[in-house]
Enzyme design. Structure first.
Site, PDB file in Angstrom:
ATOM      1  N   LYS A  13     -39.023   6.728  68.447  1.00 19.65           N
ATOM      2  CA  LYS A  13     -40.211   7.464  67.967  1.00 19.65           C
ATOM      3  C   LYS A  13     -41.452   7.073  68.775  1.00 19.65           C
ATOM      4  O   LYS A  13     -42.185   7.917  69.266  1.00 19.65           O
ATOM      5  CB  LYS A  13     -40.461   7.170  66.471  1.00 19.65           C
ATOM      6  CG  LYS A  13     -39.287   7.484  65.561  1.00 19.65           C
ATOM      7  CD  LYS A  13     -39.609   7.167  64.097  1.00 19.65           C
ATOM      8  CE  LYS A  13     -39.825   5.702  63.785  1.00 19.65           C
ATOM      9  NZ  LYS A  13     -38.616   4.848  63.916  1.00 19.65           N
ATOM     10  N   ARG A  88     -42.133   8.066  55.186  1.00 19.95           N
ATOM     11  CA  ARG A  88     -40.915   7.263  55.119  1.00 19.95           C
ATOM     12  C   ARG A  88     -40.269   7.305  53.750  1.00 19.95           C
ATOM     13  O   ARG A  88     -39.245   6.652  53.533  1.00 19.95           O
ATOM     14  CB  ARG A  88     -41.282   5.817  55.419  1.00 19.95           C
ATOM     15  CG  ARG A  88     -40.817   5.319  56.758  1.00 19.95           C
ATOM     16  CD  ARG A  88     -41.352   3.916  56.878  1.00 19.95           C
ATOM     17  NE  ARG A  88     -40.629   3.124  57.810  1.00 19.95           N
ATOM     18  CZ  ARG A  88     -40.972   2.982  59.091  1.00 19.95           C
ATOM     19  NH1 ARG A  88     -41.987   3.627  59.591  1.00 19.95           N
ATOM     20  NH2 ARG A  88     -40.273   2.192  59.846  1.00 19.95           N
ATOM     21  N   ARG A 127     -35.489  -4.910  73.155  1.00 22.96           N
ATOM     22  CA  ARG A 127     -36.946  -4.936  73.056  1.00 22.96           C
ATOM     23  C   ARG A 127     -37.427  -6.354  72.735  1.00 22.96           C
ATOM     24  O   ARG A 127     -38.422  -6.808  73.290  1.00 22.96           O
ATOM     25  CB  ARG A 127     -37.437  -3.970  71.966  1.00 22.96           C
ATOM     26  CG  ARG A 127     -38.960  -3.944  71.885  1.00 22.96           C
ATOM     27  CD  ARG A 127     -39.487  -2.843  70.991  1.00 22.96           C
ATOM     28  NE  ARG A 127     -39.083  -3.045  69.607  1.00 22.96           N
ATOM     29  CZ  ARG A 127     -39.231  -2.137  68.657  1.00 22.96           C
ATOM     30  NH1 ARG A 127     -39.766  -0.963  68.951  1.00 22.96           N
ATOM     31  NH2 ARG A 127     -38.842  -2.389  67.431  1.00 22.96           N
ATOM     32  N   ARG A 135     -42.501  -8.652  68.212  1.00 25.09           N
ATOM     33  CA  ARG A 135     -42.410  -8.133  66.840  1.00 25.09           C
ATOM     34  C   ARG A 135     -41.516  -9.029  66.001  1.00 25.09           C
ATOM     35  O   ARG A 135     -40.339  -9.207  66.292  1.00 25.09           O
ATOM     36  CB  ARG A 135     -41.887  -6.691  66.850  1.00 25.09           C
ATOM     37  CG  ARG A 135     -43.009  -5.690  67.072  1.00 25.09           C
ATOM     38  CD  ARG A 135     -42.504  -4.274  67.040  1.00 25.09           C
ATOM     39  NE  ARG A 135     -41.858  -3.905  65.776  1.00 25.09           N
ATOM     40  CZ  ARG A 135     -41.589  -2.656  65.439  1.00 25.09           C
ATOM     41  NH1 ARG A 135     -41.904  -1.665  66.247  1.00 25.09           N
ATOM     42  NH2 ARG A 135     -41.003  -2.401  64.291  1.00 25.09           N
ATOM     43  N   ARG A 146     -33.828  -3.151  57.532  1.00 30.69           N
ATOM     44  CA  ARG A 146     -34.617  -1.932  57.790  1.00 30.69           C
ATOM     45  C   ARG A 146     -33.714  -0.696  57.758  1.00 30.69           C
ATOM     46  O   ARG A 146     -34.112   0.362  57.287  1.00 30.69           O
ATOM     47  CB  ARG A 146     -35.327  -2.034  59.148  1.00 30.69           C
ATOM     48  CG  ARG A 146     -36.558  -2.944  59.118  1.00 30.69           C
ATOM     49  CD  ARG A 146     -36.840  -3.576  60.474  1.00 30.69           C
ATOM     50  NE  ARG A 146     -37.356  -2.652  61.471  1.00 30.69           N
ATOM     51  CZ  ARG A 146     -37.357  -2.901  62.781  1.00 30.69           C
ATOM     52  NH1 ARG A 146     -36.859  -4.037  63.250  1.00 30.69           N
ATOM     53  NH2 ARG A 146     -37.861  -2.020  63.624  1.00 30.69           N
TER      54      ARG A 146
END
Ligand code: AP5
Ligand code: MG
Length: 189
Positions: A13, A88, A127, A135, A146
């Site tokens: 996204k 969400r 990442r 993060r 998640r």
């Protein structure tokens, strides 16, 4: 044009929103980025949000709807926005509908970026190593949480938009460029 980029954590996204910003001058509203900015600024909201994000849960609908409402009221959003990470929950989607109706604006497309679950783990791991673990939620344990939250609370937003005829799906397993190409086709359709 106002659009939603929709998908599980790591679907792409943010990657696709950033391309739309640089290539088309659209405005990206990432609720995750907004929360991380609040954490970095050490605000009260940031401190509350950090705990929630670190366990992979969702911040409350009230807070998130208020955040988007405030941001949508700023002048740069008048030409259209890319919502990245919002809504969400079905409650957030309903609140967004009410907000758009009140501001007299329309939602053009909800673009779902579909990616296999295994690939999401690889992307988040990647990442984490590329950013040096910037993060705090970029690890396999929190990602599993998640994803559970995504299936339980966020995926039900898809039929909500499908019923409105707004849902478009792109294959997020393709290269970043090919995903962008498919999104471009939807935007010009
Ligand atoms: P948020 O920041 O929105 O995180 P997320 O949805 O979990 O998604 P990510 O940002 O991890 O993934 P992405 O889809 O943007 O993928 P990206 O482009 O980075 O939310 C974080 C937290 O904040 C939530 O858990 C929640 O606690 C809270 N929150 C936020 N919004 C909320 C709301 N509305 N309500 C309640 N709580 C909220 O790509 C990932 C990686 O893959 C990158 O390294 C990228 O380079 C790579 N990649 C991208 N596309 C491809 C491709 N096609 N092929 C290969 N690699 C790719
Ligand atoms: Mg993101």
């Amino acid at each position: 044009m106002n659009i939603i980029l929709f998908g599980p954590p790591g679907a792409g996204k943010g990657t696709q929103a950033e391309k739309l910003v640089s290539e088309r001058g659209m405005v990206q509203l990432s609720t995750g980025d907004m929360l991380r900015a609040a954490i970095a600024a050490g605000t009260e909201l940031g401190m509350k949000a950090k705990e929630i994000i670190d366990r992979g849960d969702l911040v409350s609908d009230d807070i998130m709807v208020g955040m988007i409402n405030d941001r949508m009221s700023q002048d740069d959003c008048k030409a259209g926005v890319i919502l990245d990470g919002f809504p969400r929950t079905v409650a957030q989607a309903e609140a967004l509908d009410a907000m758009f109706a009140e501001k007299n604006i329309t939602l053009a497309h909800v673009i779902e970026i579909k990616v296999d679950e295994q690939a999401l783990f690889a992307r988040i791991e990647n990442r984490a190593s590329e950013t040096g673990g910037e993060r705090s939620d970029d690890n396999a344990d929190v990602l599993a949480k998640r994803l559970k939250v995504y299936h339980e609370n966020t995926a039900p937003v898809l039929p909500y938009y499908e019923a409105k005829g707004l849902l478009k799906t792109v294959d997020g397993m393709q290269s970043i460029e090919d995903v962008s190409g498919d999104i471009a086709k939807i935007l010009t359709s």
